[in-house]
Design an enzyme around this catalytic site. Structure first.
Site, PDB file in Angstrom:
ATOM      1  N   TYR A   1       0.783  -1.313   0.053  1.00 40.16           N
ATOM      2  CA  TYR A   1      -0.512  -0.087  -0.230  1.00 40.16           C
ATOM      3  C   TYR A   1       0.887   1.399  -0.046  1.00 40.16           C
ATOM      4  O   TYR A   1       0.193   2.202   0.004  1.00 40.16           O
ATOM      5  CB  TYR A   1      -0.999  -0.070   1.275  1.00 40.16           C
ATOM      6  CG  TYR A   1      -1.956  -0.833   1.098  1.00 40.16           C
ATOM      7  CD1 TYR A   1      -2.060  -2.338   1.017  1.00 40.16           C
ATOM      8  CD2 TYR A   1      -3.429  -0.300   0.787  1.00 40.16           C
ATOM      9  CE1 TYR A   1      -3.117  -2.911   0.795  1.00 40.16           C
ATOM     10  CE2 TYR A   1      -4.467  -0.972   0.505  1.00 40.16           C
ATOM     11  CZ  TYR A   1      -4.419  -2.327   0.674  1.00 40.16           C
ATOM     12  OH  TYR A   1      -5.477  -3.264   0.643  1.00 40.16           O
ATOM     13  N   ASP A  12     -12.095  -9.803   4.490  1.00 39.62           N
ATOM     14  CA  ASP A  12     -13.609 -10.027   3.843  1.00 39.62           C
ATOM     15  C   ASP A  12     -13.989 -11.545   3.649  1.00 39.62           C
ATOM     16  O   ASP A  12     -15.175 -11.839   3.864  1.00 39.62           O
ATOM     17  CB  ASP A  12     -13.210  -9.350   2.269  1.00 39.62           C
ATOM     18  CG  ASP A  12     -13.386  -7.842   2.067  1.00 39.62           C
ATOM     19  OD1 ASP A  12     -13.103  -7.443   3.342  1.00 39.62           O
ATOM     20  OD2 ASP A  12     -13.809  -7.564   0.928  1.00 39.62           O
TER      21      ASP A  12
HETATM   22  C1  IPM Z   1     -10.423  -1.738   3.198  1.00 39.34           C
HETATM   23  C2  IPM Z   1     -10.849  -1.400   1.632  1.00 39.34           C
HETATM   24  C3  IPM Z   1      -9.479  -0.537   1.281  1.00 39.34           C
HETATM   25  C4  IPM Z   1      -8.136  -1.097   1.306  1.00 39.34           C
HETATM   26  C5  IPM Z   1      -9.691   0.105  -0.124  1.00 39.34           C
HETATM   27  C6  IPM Z   1     -11.009   0.984  -0.332  1.00 39.34           C
HETATM   28  C7  IPM Z   1      -8.401   0.822  -0.646  1.00 39.34           C
HETATM   29  O1  IPM Z   1     -10.750  -2.530   0.635  1.00 39.34           O
HETATM   30  O2  IPM Z   1     -10.399  -0.881   3.879  1.00 39.34           O
HETATM   31  O3  IPM Z   1     -10.422  -3.097   3.407  1.00 39.34           O
HETATM   32  O4  IPM Z   1      -7.816  -1.979   0.452  1.00 39.34           O
HETATM   33  O5  IPM Z   1      -7.531  -0.881   2.510  1.00 39.34           O
HETATM   34 MN    MN Z   2     -11.059  -4.398   1.814  1.00 42.68          MN
END
Ligand code: IPM
Ligand code: MN
Length: 378
Positions: A156, A264
């Protein structure tokens, strides 16, 4: 204990404003019932704001986040003609980024919110969409662990990284960030006092930087937490085990992108993204959010599930209460969670994702139902 708590609310894009508005009503009610003074400041922001102004929020907004006792985020990510809005090169980042990066990713990095805490907890009565049908597949009590996602680096940052064996990877993982996040995970396992087990989830069979993450995990764990069981999993295998045997897990920790994915995936076993919540926690600041994203196709329909946003208020109350040693906030947090749990177990006033389109209540109705329960429980 403080006289007043300053909360910055970032509704953002898509369904963000709808779910956050339900959540802020719950916060407001908690303030009345538990006599806590909150000063809430809402800041318009995100991709839709960028599309109009070529900045992601008004000047001075980051400083407000920095000054806040806590931040509540709805969601970011806006579409124009079916296409996600990205920032223009050089405005404000050298490379194009998701418009809304300032709120979600830059806040995490600049405020040093190094642990992204994402509980995977199945409440009684919650059903899952499997083959399009709503069923209770997993057992409550068997799905109760916390994913801790390193929240400031890995894929990131856009930066490369030199790892101790002399190679360069496109993934930045440092000792400092790894040590503090694994310590957070180990301390949490002690506080939970359940299986006293922490699983390191990574792709260290392939990615050198992940090997380093795992080495630091092992080193800190063995040296400082001899009372805990250290457990290891490659992320691909972990993804299927968290579906097959969620009861194996207590606390799982991993690099940023790994944590993004497994949180997720874990949400599948706990009612889906409509209930999944994340706390971005640092030593000085914290930001709480539903992890579902902005879901542009559902925006403006008063349809989305507000419970993840409401649970992020609950998590915020709990964090603030612990940090400031304020019983009122801790009680409020408990009661908000109890109100949500009761609503879920009754299984009547819920959004489409948990109860199907025919029986579905609106986002705002579910919010009101939580408020009603909270009044009764307080
Ligand atoms: C999360 C989301 C973010 C991430 C996106 C919106 C950039 O998927 O908070 O999990 O990847 O961290
Ligand atoms: Mn996410």
């Amino acid at each position: 204990m403080k006289q007043s708590y300053y909360i910055v609310a970032l509704p953002g894009d898509g369904i963000g404003p709808e779910v956050l508005s339900a959540a802020l009503r719950v916060l407001n009610l908690a303030s009345e019932l538990f006599q806590i003074d909150f000063r809430v400041e809402e800041i318009e922001c995100g991709g839709h704001y960028y599309a109009e102004h070529e900045i992601e929020w008004p000047e001075g907004s980051f400083e407000k986040c920095e000054a806040a006792d806590a931040i509540l985020l709805g969601a970011v990510g806006h579409e124009v003609d079916g296409k996600t809005v990205f920032t223009k090169p050089g405005k404000p980042y050298p490379e194009p980024q998701l418009a809304g990066f300032a709120q979600v990713i830059a806040n995490r990095q600049k405020l040093d919110l190094y642990a992204n805490v994402r509980p995977v907890k199945l409440y009684p009565g919650v059903k899952h969409k499997i083959h399009g049908e709503l069923k209770q597949v997993w057992e409550p009590g068997k799905v109760d662990y916390v994913v801790i996602r390193e929240n400031t680096e890995d894929a990131y940052t856009g930066e490369t990284n030199e790892i101790p064996d002399g190679r360069v990877t496109p993934i930045r993982i440092t000792r400092r960030a790894t040590e503090r996040v694994v310590r957070y995970a180990f301390n949490l396992a002690r506080r939970r006092n359940r299986q006293l087990k922490v699983t390191c989830v990574d792709k260290s069979n392939i990615i050198g930087a992940h090997r380093f993450f795992r080495d630091v995990f092992r080193e800190v764990g063995q040296r400082e937490f001899p009372d805990l069981k250290l457990d290891y999993a490659y992320v691909d295998a972990f993804c299927q085990w968290q579906i097959r045997n969620p009861e194996w897990y207590d606390v799982a920790v991993g690099p940023n992108l790994v944590g993004d994915i497994v949180s997720d995936n874990g949400a599948t076993t706990a009612g889906g993204l409509g209930l999944a919540v994340g706390g971005n926690i640092g030593d000085e600041h914290a930001m709480f959010e539903p992890i579902h994203g902005s879901a542009p196709k559902h925006a403006g329909k008063d349809k989305a599930n507000p419970l993840a946003a409401i649970l992020s208020v609950q998590m915020m109350l709990d964090w603030l209460g612990t940090r400031h040693d304020d019983e009122r906030l801790l009680r409020a947090a408990q009661k908000v969670e109890a109100a949500v749990a009761e609503l879920l177990s009754e299984g009547k006033t819920l959004t489409y994702d948990l109860i199907g389109e025919e029986k579905a209540s609106r986002c705002s109705e579910v919010g009101r139902a939580v408020e009603e329960k909270l009044r009764m429980l307080a």
